[in-house]
Write a protein that holds these residues in place. Sequence first.
Motif, PDB file in Angstrom:
ATOM      1  N   SER A  18      15.520 -48.830 -13.857  1.00 23.50           N
ATOM      2  CA  SER A  18      16.735 -49.123 -14.596  1.00 23.50           C
ATOM      3  C   SER A  18      17.032 -47.939 -15.497  1.00 23.50           C
ATOM      4  O   SER A  18      16.339 -47.721 -16.468  1.00 23.50           O
ATOM      5  CB  SER A  18      16.550 -50.375 -15.437  1.00 23.50           C
ATOM      6  OG  SER A  18      16.359 -51.483 -14.604  1.00 23.50           O
ATOM      7  N   ALA A  67      24.126 -56.016  -9.783  1.00 17.39           N
ATOM      8  CA  ALA A  67      23.098 -55.227  -9.114  1.00 17.39           C
ATOM      9  C   ALA A  67      21.861 -56.080  -8.862  1.00 17.39           C
ATOM     10  O   ALA A  67      21.475 -56.905  -9.693  1.00 17.39           O
ATOM     11  CB  ALA A  67      22.735 -54.006  -9.964  1.00 17.39           C
ATOM     12  N   HIS A  69      18.781 -55.145  -8.875  1.00 21.17           N
ATOM     13  CA  HIS A  69      17.662 -54.861  -9.788  1.00 21.17           C
ATOM     14  C   HIS A  69      17.810 -55.591 -11.116  1.00 21.17           C
ATOM     15  O   HIS A  69      16.852 -55.679 -11.886  1.00 21.17           O
ATOM     16  CB  HIS A  69      17.483 -53.355  -9.993  1.00 21.17           C
ATOM     17  CG  HIS A  69      18.477 -52.706 -10.886  1.00 21.17           C
ATOM     18  ND1 HIS A  69      19.575 -52.011 -10.427  1.00 21.17           N
ATOM     19  CD2 HIS A  69      18.536 -52.618 -12.237  1.00 21.17           C
ATOM     20  CE1 HIS A  69      20.260 -51.532 -11.445  1.00 21.17           C
ATOM     21  NE2 HIS A  69      19.650 -51.886 -12.560  1.00 21.17           N
ATOM     22  N   TYR A 113      18.103 -54.873   0.310  1.00 20.56           N
ATOM     23  CA  TYR A 113      17.869 -54.153  -0.943  1.00 20.56           C
ATOM     24  C   TYR A 113      16.521 -53.433  -0.923  1.00 20.56           C
ATOM     25  O   TYR A 113      15.492 -54.017  -0.600  1.00 20.56           O
ATOM     26  CB  TYR A 113      17.927 -55.145  -2.095  1.00 20.56           C
ATOM     27  CG  TYR A 113      17.447 -54.632  -3.430  1.00 20.56           C
ATOM     28  CD1 TYR A 113      17.890 -53.414  -3.945  1.00 20.56           C
ATOM     29  CD2 TYR A 113      16.553 -55.388  -4.189  1.00 20.56           C
ATOM     30  CE1 TYR A 113      17.454 -52.961  -5.178  1.00 20.56           C
ATOM     31  CE2 TYR A 113      16.117 -54.947  -5.426  1.00 20.56           C
ATOM     32  CZ  TYR A 113      16.562 -53.726  -5.908  1.00 20.56           C
ATOM     33  OH  TYR A 113      16.125 -53.264  -7.127  1.00 20.56           O
ATOM     34  N   PRO A 115      14.355 -51.445  -3.663  1.00 20.39           N
ATOM     35  CA  PRO A 115      14.316 -51.129  -5.094  1.00 20.39           C
ATOM     36  C   PRO A 115      14.103 -49.649  -5.406  1.00 20.39           C
ATOM     37  O   PRO A 115      14.779 -49.092  -6.278  1.00 20.39           O
ATOM     38  CB  PRO A 115      13.146 -51.980  -5.606  1.00 20.39           C
ATOM     39  CG  PRO A 115      13.078 -53.129  -4.654  1.00 20.39           C
ATOM     40  CD  PRO A 115      13.443 -52.555  -3.323  1.00 20.39           C
ATOM     41  N   HIS A 118      17.366 -47.819  -4.682  1.00 18.37           N
ATOM     42  CA  HIS A 118      18.617 -48.488  -5.068  1.00 18.37           C
ATOM     43  C   HIS A 118      19.544 -48.685  -3.872  1.00 18.37           C
ATOM     44  O   HIS A 118      20.753 -48.819  -4.038  1.00 18.37           O
ATOM     45  CB  HIS A 118      19.338 -47.718  -6.175  1.00 18.37           C
ATOM     46  CG  HIS A 118      18.679 -47.832  -7.510  1.00 18.37           C
ATOM     47  ND1 HIS A 118      18.724 -48.970  -8.273  1.00 18.37           N
ATOM     48  CD2 HIS A 118      17.930 -46.934  -8.214  1.00 18.37           C
ATOM     49  CE1 HIS A 118      18.048 -48.783  -9.389  1.00 18.37           C
ATOM     50  NE2 HIS A 118      17.546 -47.573  -9.375  1.00 18.37           N
ATOM     51  N   ASP A 121      21.747 -52.150  -3.486  1.00 17.25           N
ATOM     52  CA  ASP A 121      21.362 -52.726  -4.784  1.00 17.25           C
ATOM     53  C   ASP A 121      22.484 -53.635  -5.285  1.00 17.25           C
ATOM     54  O   ASP A 121      23.268 -53.278  -6.167  1.00 17.25           O
ATOM     55  CB  ASP A 121      21.081 -51.599  -5.777  1.00 17.25           C
ATOM     56  CG  ASP A 121      20.401 -52.082  -7.038  1.00 17.25           C
ATOM     57  OD1 ASP A 121      20.339 -53.308  -7.250  1.00 17.25           O
ATOM     58  OD2 ASP A 121      19.930 -51.231  -7.825  1.00 17.25           O
ATOM     59  N   SER A 200      24.504 -51.537 -15.601  1.00 19.85           N
ATOM     60  CA  SER A 200      24.174 -51.816 -14.206  1.00 19.85           C
ATOM     61  C   SER A 200      24.834 -53.110 -13.749  1.00 19.85           C
ATOM     62  O   SER A 200      24.864 -54.095 -14.483  1.00 19.85           O
ATOM     63  CB  SER A 200      22.668 -51.951 -14.016  1.00 19.85           C
ATOM     64  OG  SER A 200      22.048 -50.708 -13.943  1.00 19.85           O
ATOM     65  N   VAL A 219      24.600 -48.789 -10.396  1.00 16.85           N
ATOM     66  CA  VAL A 219      23.218 -49.190 -10.094  1.00 16.85           C
ATOM     67  C   VAL A 219      22.162 -48.259 -10.672  1.00 16.85           C
ATOM     68  O   VAL A 219      21.009 -48.658 -10.824  1.00 16.85           O
ATOM     69  CB  VAL A 219      22.984 -49.346  -8.569  1.00 16.85           C
ATOM     70  CG1 VAL A 219      23.859 -50.450  -8.009  1.00 16.85           C
ATOM     71  CG2 VAL A 219      23.204 -48.046  -7.823  1.00 16.85           C
ATOM     72  N   SER A 220      22.517 -47.024 -11.012  1.00 15.73           N
ATOM     73  CA  SER A 220      21.511 -46.105 -11.542  1.00 15.73           C
ATOM     74  C   SER A 220      22.212 -44.913 -12.172  1.00 15.73           C
ATOM     75  O   SER A 220      23.437 -44.814 -12.182  1.00 15.73           O
ATOM     76  CB  SER A 220      20.565 -45.640 -10.420  1.00 15.73           C
ATOM     77  OG  SER A 220      19.517 -44.858 -10.945  1.00 15.73           O
TER      78      SER A 220
END
Length: 245
Positions: A18, A67, A69, A113, A115, A118, A121, A200, A219-220
């Motif tokens: 994250s 997202a 995550h 997905y 992780p 991503h 995600d 996110s 997402v990132s």
Amino acid sequence: MLACLPVSGPEESTPPDSQAQEVVQGTDAPGDGAAVALVARRTRCGGEPPVLLCSGALIAPDVVLTAAHCLALFGEAGPYEVFLGPTLPPESGAPGPGGRFVRVTRAVAHPSYVPAAHAWDAALLRLATPVEDVPPYRLPGGQDPPVAVGSLVRAVGYGDTKDAARPSGQRRQGLLQVTGVQAAAFQAGPSPAMSCVGDSGGPVLGGPQGNEVLWGLTVSGDVACRSEAVQVRVDALAAVSYYTS
């Protein structure tokens, strides 16, 4: 303005990878009622502030896209609710004017997905009560041009602003410029805003004002929230019929 705020119950911990935050160098987003905050369900008796996990986008009266995550901390069966409104209230209990909480009854991460990368995600949240008075974001259609390098996009989220006078939990927006496009994702840099922790899952919009389309989800990004944000392409999710899963 983009990623997941690192919080986990009684003590803070960072979900894997994250890195995005609230919109840095952004402005308030009064017109984005379909942007939501994903929070851990409140106990309503301890007086503690809501625990901000991520942001999200209302895509149907009872469906929020966020997202995947963002579910890392509590899992798909975790206790979630979403907040609609400009500012998260400082304590559990009734929100101020223009704000409300809606319980999440089901959370489902994208089946593909990954992780660590991503990839795909994305996650769907089913709401206990449909939101009938807020128009959902418009999903990409065949008439909409795809996201392209050089395009300006508008990111919205509740994350970190890197400004002590503007804490996370405030719905903010900012412009970024697309720097790279792949089949299922795209990257963007500051123009001049940037995503950060807590953003996110938040919407990234493009197209003409008044007819914007939901091009992506944050997402990132880089740890400092200065140079790069990564988005999942919503049109790619639609191509694999994720919205009907």
